[in-house]
Design an enzyme around this catalytic site. Sequence first.
Site, PDB file in Angstrom:
ATOM      1  N   LYS A   5       8.166  -5.628  10.140  1.00 18.08           N
ATOM      2  CA  LYS A   5       8.373  -4.997   8.843  1.00 18.08           C
ATOM      3  C   LYS A   5       9.826  -4.701   8.519  1.00 18.08           C
ATOM      4  O   LYS A   5      10.258  -4.820   7.378  1.00 18.08           O
ATOM      5  CB  LYS A   5       7.576  -3.683   8.772  1.00 18.08           C
ATOM      6  CG  LYS A   5       6.072  -3.883   8.707  1.00 18.08           C
ATOM      7  CD  LYS A   5       5.378  -2.542   8.515  1.00 18.08           C
ATOM      8  CE  LYS A   5       3.882  -2.717   8.346  1.00 18.08           C
ATOM      9  NZ  LYS A   5       3.208  -1.416   8.121  1.00 18.08           N
TER      10      LYS A   5
ATOM     11  N   PHE B 126      -3.725  -0.721   6.923  1.00 18.51           N
ATOM     12  CA  PHE B 126      -4.293  -2.057   6.739  1.00 18.51           C
ATOM     13  C   PHE B 126      -5.368  -2.060   5.657  1.00 18.51           C
ATOM     14  O   PHE B 126      -5.333  -1.255   4.728  1.00 18.51           O
ATOM     15  CB  PHE B 126      -4.794  -2.617   8.072  1.00 18.51           C
ATOM     16  CG  PHE B 126      -3.681  -2.849   9.065  1.00 18.51           C
ATOM     17  CD1 PHE B 126      -2.612  -3.675   8.764  1.00 18.51           C
ATOM     18  CD2 PHE B 126      -3.673  -2.209  10.299  1.00 18.51           C
ATOM     19  CE1 PHE B 126      -1.576  -3.888   9.661  1.00 18.51           C
ATOM     20  CE2 PHE B 126      -2.642  -2.405  11.199  1.00 18.51           C
ATOM     21  CZ  PHE B 126      -1.594  -3.252  10.887  1.00 18.51           C
TER      22      PHE B 126
ATOM     23  N   ARG C 165       1.926   8.372   6.913  1.00 19.10           N
ATOM     24  CA  ARG C 165       2.196   8.285   8.347  1.00 19.10           C
ATOM     25  C   ARG C 165       3.682   8.038   8.599  1.00 19.10           C
ATOM     26  O   ARG C 165       4.388   7.528   7.736  1.00 19.10           O
ATOM     27  CB  ARG C 165       1.394   7.139   8.974  1.00 19.10           C
ATOM     28  CG  ARG C 165      -0.108   7.350   8.945  1.00 19.10           C
ATOM     29  CD  ARG C 165      -0.848   6.105   9.385  1.00 19.10           C
ATOM     30  NE  ARG C 165      -0.600   5.002   8.465  1.00 19.10           N
ATOM     31  CZ  ARG C 165      -0.774   3.727   8.756  1.00 19.10           C
ATOM     32  NH1 ARG C 165      -1.173   3.371   9.960  1.00 19.10           N
ATOM     33  NH2 ARG C 165      -0.549   2.787   7.867  1.00 19.10           N
TER      34      ARG C 165
ATOM     35  N   TRP D  11       7.247  -0.757  -8.158  1.00 18.65           N
ATOM     36  CA  TRP D  11       8.352  -1.295  -7.356  1.00 18.65           C
ATOM     37  C   TRP D  11       9.614  -1.416  -8.215  1.00 18.65           C
ATOM     38  O   TRP D  11      10.708  -1.069  -7.771  1.00 18.65           O
ATOM     39  CB  TRP D  11       7.960  -2.658  -6.783  1.00 18.65           C
ATOM     40  CG  TRP D  11       8.976  -3.217  -5.834  1.00 18.65           C
ATOM     41  CD1 TRP D  11       9.126  -2.948  -4.507  1.00 18.65           C
ATOM     42  CD2 TRP D  11      10.003  -4.168  -6.170  1.00 18.65           C
ATOM     43  NE1 TRP D  11      10.184  -3.663  -3.988  1.00 18.65           N
ATOM     44  CE2 TRP D  11      10.743  -4.411  -4.980  1.00 18.65           C
ATOM     45  CE3 TRP D  11      10.372  -4.817  -7.339  1.00 18.65           C
ATOM     46  CZ2 TRP D  11      11.811  -5.294  -4.942  1.00 18.65           C
ATOM     47  CZ3 TRP D  11      11.449  -5.697  -7.308  1.00 18.65           C
ATOM     48  CH2 TRP D  11      12.152  -5.923  -6.112  1.00 18.65           C
TER      49      TRP D  11
ATOM     50  N   ALA E 294      -4.041   1.335  12.315  1.00 16.33           N
ATOM     51  CA  ALA E 294      -5.467   1.241  11.986  1.00 16.33           C
ATOM     52  C   ALA E 294      -6.147   0.064  12.670  1.00 16.33           C
ATOM     53  O   ALA E 294      -7.370   0.006  12.708  1.00 16.33           O
ATOM     54  CB  ALA E 294      -5.653   1.127  10.479  1.00 16.33           C
TER      55      ALA E 294
ATOM     56  N   THR F  42       4.000   1.537  -0.901  1.00 13.64           N
ATOM     57  CA  THR F  42       4.729   1.555  -2.163  1.00 13.64           C
ATOM     58  C   THR F  42       3.846   2.102  -3.280  1.00 13.64           C
ATOM     59  O   THR F  42       4.295   2.912  -4.111  1.00 13.64           O
ATOM     60  CB  THR F  42       5.199   0.133  -2.514  1.00 13.64           C
ATOM     61  OG1 THR F  42       5.945  -0.394  -1.423  1.00 13.64           O
ATOM     62  CG2 THR F  42       6.063   0.126  -3.755  1.00 13.64           C
TER      63      THR F  42
ATOM     64  N   PHE G  12       3.906  -8.633  -9.258  1.00 10.67           N
ATOM     65  CA  PHE G  12       5.041  -9.459  -8.853  1.00 10.67           C
ATOM     66  C   PHE G  12       5.531 -10.225 -10.077  1.00 10.67           C
ATOM     67  O   PHE G  12       4.748 -10.527 -10.991  1.00 10.67           O
ATOM     68  CB  PHE G  12       4.632 -10.447  -7.748  1.00 10.67           C
ATOM     69  CG  PHE G  12       4.672  -9.871  -6.360  1.00 10.67           C
ATOM     70  CD1 PHE G  12       5.588 -10.313  -5.420  1.00 10.67           C
ATOM     71  CD2 PHE G  12       3.788  -8.877  -5.988  1.00 10.67           C
ATOM     72  CE1 PHE G  12       5.620  -9.790  -4.135  1.00 10.67           C
ATOM     73  CE2 PHE G  12       3.801  -8.346  -4.709  1.00 10.67           C
ATOM     74  CZ  PHE G  12       4.736  -8.798  -3.779  1.00 10.67           C
TER      75      PHE G  12
ATOM     76  N   LYS H  78       0.827  -1.218   0.000  1.00  2.00           N
ATOM     77  CA  LYS H  78       0.000   0.000   0.000  1.00  2.00           C
ATOM     78  C   LYS H  78       0.857   1.262   0.000  1.00  2.00           C
ATOM     79  O   LYS H  78       0.618   2.181  -0.788  1.00  2.00           O
ATOM     80  CB  LYS H  78      -0.924  -0.041   1.217  1.00  2.00           C
ATOM     81  CG  LYS H  78      -2.020   0.996   1.206  1.00  2.00           C
ATOM     82  CD  LYS H  78      -3.094   0.700   2.233  1.00  2.00           C
ATOM     83  CE  LYS H  78      -2.598   0.702   3.663  1.00  2.00           C
ATOM     84  NZ  LYS H  78      -2.017  -0.530   4.160  1.00  2.00           N
TER      85      LYS H  78
END
Length: 557
Positions: free
Chosen positions: A105, A301, A94, A410, A273, A73, A381, A71
């Site tokens: 993470k 999230f 954030r 990405w 969240a 990214t 991906f 999200k």
Amino acid sequence: MASDIEIARAAELQPIAAIAERAGIPAQALHPYGKHIAKVDTGEIPGFAERPDGRLILVTAISPTPAGEGKTTTTVGLGDGLTRIGKRSMIALREPSLGPCFGVKGGAAGGGYAQIVPMEQINLHFTGDFHAITSAHNLLAALIDNHIYWGNGLGLDSRAIAWRRVMDMNDRALRAIVSSLGGAGNGFPREDGFDITVASEVMAIFCLATDLDDLEARLGRIVVGRRRDKSPVTAQDLKATGAMSVLLKDAVMPNLVQSLEGTPAFVHGGPFANIAHGCNSVIATRAALKLADYVVTEAGFGADLGAEKFFDIKCRKAGLKPQAAVVVATVRALKMHGGAAKDALGQEDLAALQGGLANLARHVENIGKFGVPAIVAINNFTTDTPAEHELIGRYCRETLGVEAVICRHWAEGGAGTEELAHKVVALAESGQADFAPLYPDAMPLWDKLETIAREIYGAAGLSADAKVRARFAELEAAGHGDLPVCVAKTQYSFSADPALRGAPSGHIVPVRELRLSAGAGFVVAICGDIMTMPGLPRQPAAERIHIDAAGRIEGLF
């Protein structure tokens, strides 16, 4: 391909003054933190308040899985994509918490060629905002115990103190403690505990306040506990708000950084969240809207948590009108929602993908319940197949009535989101948006929570014991019935059971506790086994983070 930290380290960052100039921020409004970070005093920007607002775009996602969705990214990639197609854009995110950075993470500044930088500083301490929030919160905790020690003139019932301490780290051992042990000189022993800083009401206030004066007023309304007659005692009663505001006065200025491609980004505030309202600060979002034609922000999230709270709490309280929403999904995560095993996600599996599309469908449909048009972004991906992409695209067009766009940010940065950027612009300018919260202010608290459970989670209803039901009635009687509800529950499922993936329906949402956040302006409903102080995983990311022989930080990603 290079790792996230290698990509970030190799980037040639522009001086923060150049980024500010691109955003229309004059030098006198900057408070630099080194070469590439600055706080922005919007009061020093001429004619700032009179500027028209740009368009607000929300990036949200399907329910998270270990397969990943991307999200942040996508938020960064879309901001860069909008810049590439000639739009004046800003990103509003954030701040990362040290808890997940050292827990699961290992970092939260985007990934690949869609990152905000300087990545290391953003992930580690940054401008000290979280430390200021932690200190302000714990100052109030210290003043409570000090007040009781010196005679308790306000008559606080020590059994009914609602203000726990906080720290910005996952530490399950501190969830429940006994404080003030060691003799009379240390105060009166009582049960206590810690939450993570991102769950602090001070964090929520910080992110919902419109300016420093509003911040101080909200801090004063914090209810820290009750007297024996059940009347509330507030931070204002304890004369705490002035000192708390002093600790936060610099932190309230939004932090300006940049993407790898030089798109300006505000990174400010950071409630989770799943246990809080999951959005960056109102101050930063409003500032970005005055400075850009398009502002891309995210909510934490899945859309059932972050987007619902963004709409029902942040937009309701701040008067924001989002023009479009992007729902991020990956083929891998959708297959996991359809029952595929994690070690089989790299193989084409159209049956599992078809089963997982129910999760995407519910999130897209939920966005529509707020009157906001949606578009789906498939974060690509290398293991994805053309047949899988075609299945998602056809399902979105024919069943959901929305577009699905394959995004390669990405690997390609903003070039990988140009198509998404064009379609988001068209959607935002279409006039389709007619935003409205899910429920009215006047609805009773129980009905508000039940509306969220039925409409957003697909639940059959709520369950709560007599004590929790009495708390609903008590808050209504005390005049708090007009507040929105902030649900704290697992992020992994529409239900309160993290193992129920996909789109479960007909379940019951168990309400374990109800907490008043009078200063933030909402009521927190804690559902299921969710914890407001997370624990570290079996193999925390902290085990991989270190300084190498050249003095560089390794292990962040």
